[in-house]
Design an enzyme around this catalytic site. Sequence first.
Site, PDB file in Angstrom:
ATOM      1  N   LYS A  77       0.851  -1.195   0.000  1.00  0.00           N
ATOM      2  CA  LYS A  77       0.000   0.000   0.000  1.00  0.00           C
ATOM      3  C   LYS A  77       0.887   1.245   0.000  1.00  0.00           C
ATOM      4  CE  LYS A  77      -3.880   1.938   2.692  1.00  0.00           C
ATOM      5  NZ  LYS A  77      -4.753   1.731   3.869  1.00  0.00           N
ATOM      6  N   SER A 152      -9.687   1.890   2.921  1.00  0.00           N
ATOM      7  CA  SER A 152      -8.813   2.624   2.037  1.00  0.00           C
ATOM      8  C   SER A 152      -7.834   1.737   1.271  1.00  0.00           C
ATOM      9  CB  SER A 152      -8.020   3.657   2.847  1.00  0.00           C
ATOM     10  OG  SER A 152      -7.212   3.020   3.811  1.00  0.00           O
ATOM     11  N   SER A 176      -9.853  -0.529   7.085  1.00  0.00           N
ATOM     12  CA  SER A 176      -9.282  -0.419   5.738  1.00  0.00           C
ATOM     13  C   SER A 176      -8.604  -1.655   5.169  1.00  0.00           C
ATOM     14  CB  SER A 176      -8.295   0.738   5.685  1.00  0.00           C
ATOM     15  OG  SER A 176      -9.003   1.928   5.504  1.00  0.00           O
TER      16      SER A 176
END
Length: 488
Positions: A77, A152, A176
């Site tokens: 990420k 997210s 997330s």
Amino acid sequence: MTENTIIKLNKKIVQNEGSPVRLYQQVLKKIDNIEDSLNAFVTITPKEGLAQARESEKRAKEGKLKSKLDGIPVGIKDVFCTRHIRTTASSKMLDDFTPAYDATVVKKLKDAGIAIVGKNNCDAWAHGASTENSDYGVTKNPWDLTRVSGGSSGGSAAAVAAEECIFSIGSDTGGSIRQPAAFCGVVGLKPTYGRVSRYGLIAMGSSLDCVGPITNTTEDAALVMETIAGRDEKDATTVEIEVPKYTEKIQNSIRGKKIGWVKEFFQMGVDKDITEAIEKAKKIFEILGAKFVEVELPYAKYGIPTYYIIQTAEVSSNLGRYDGIKYGFNAKNSDNLIEHYFKSRDEGFGAEAKRRIMLGTFVLSAGYYDAYYNKAMKVRTLIKKDFNKALDKVDVILSPVTPTTAFKIGEKSQDPLQMYLADVFTASINLAGNPSLSLPCGFDKNRLPIGMQIIGKHFDEESVLNFGYQYEKATEKEIWRQYKPVTS
Ligand code: GLN
């Protein structure tokens, strides 16, 4: 379920049937074919990754593999610092930021021999539940390209589901990892707060942020945890508790074990298809010999307001460092220093970051601190006690991850409150700090994946993985396991 699990690929590599270089090239080919429509990466790193895969290949030939992750392609990420690889947090503010060091989780994975595929797209600063807040475009859902991948860590979950990497690393502040995993039909683990080092993670809410794996199977998640968990002297909140051999522990039977069931969860506007899928999973756990016990979490319903006070307070503080001077976006043509601060923050931050900075600054301001922040901290303690009390009676709690399956792109992006409600089953667990596993348990009538959540005691990742793995094994032959994303 995909053939591309770490466990299966590792076996092939060990026996010299599989080549890390070929595997990496396959992943790149997949990216070539679908990334334009999916948008799961901000940056792709074929040069670095191929060099790593070649090293793995050499080690495989010499029988000197470093670990079971050696030669496995990974997505990171874009909120984790990666040495000499651009790290944007999906925000224009960090568009040209290239860190000089690796986050601890990245370093541990590199030491284990992984091949990096790139940096996954996410909501800017990890603020969101749909990846629509990214300054690099929305990541689409591999099961339906008109829908969101969740957030997210949307890019991290979509990339695994679409086989653009074999596993990925996400961060979870209020859901997330778990929510996008549920939306994309993959497995996501939010470990206990303090189990995995946050060093080198661009902070969102420092008392809530957790680092964890997104994988195709629970067994893979267990394997990745063996590498990334543990005390790190660079993160004072990590704890000196032995990291179990999760891949062995998950083999244990769950006969006679207890699972908590929270009736109220299913009266909170959950889609009928989701309730039905989780009730089916409940039956499977019963067949495996587990017993269900009703438990109560009376304060959990205050999870969302409490989370959105504490989290925004921490966000407003953590984003204070982006001032256009030290690093990040630098506005042009300011007349003086104050104007330069204002302009850089105004132009560099997007609408959601600004909303959170304002909310957070407000709840921390003199005069409102006691009414909001202080009160929220007290409720946080009550929520934590709720979970402890419930988990005293049972080994784990079973719950939905989300009230709906993946929603349409644009459906909620104009209404922040609606978007915040996507976290109704996940955020309170970050407030309490417990570990929680999100894993697929079926599909809805639109053939969108449904996830369920297994919540455990502090530092008992072992149990949540054990229940998840036993469920997966018992449902291996279910028809829905054969469904494939539209990107296949
Ligand atoms: N959707 C939640 C939020 O926007 C959670 C985000 C996260 O876990 N990073 O705050």
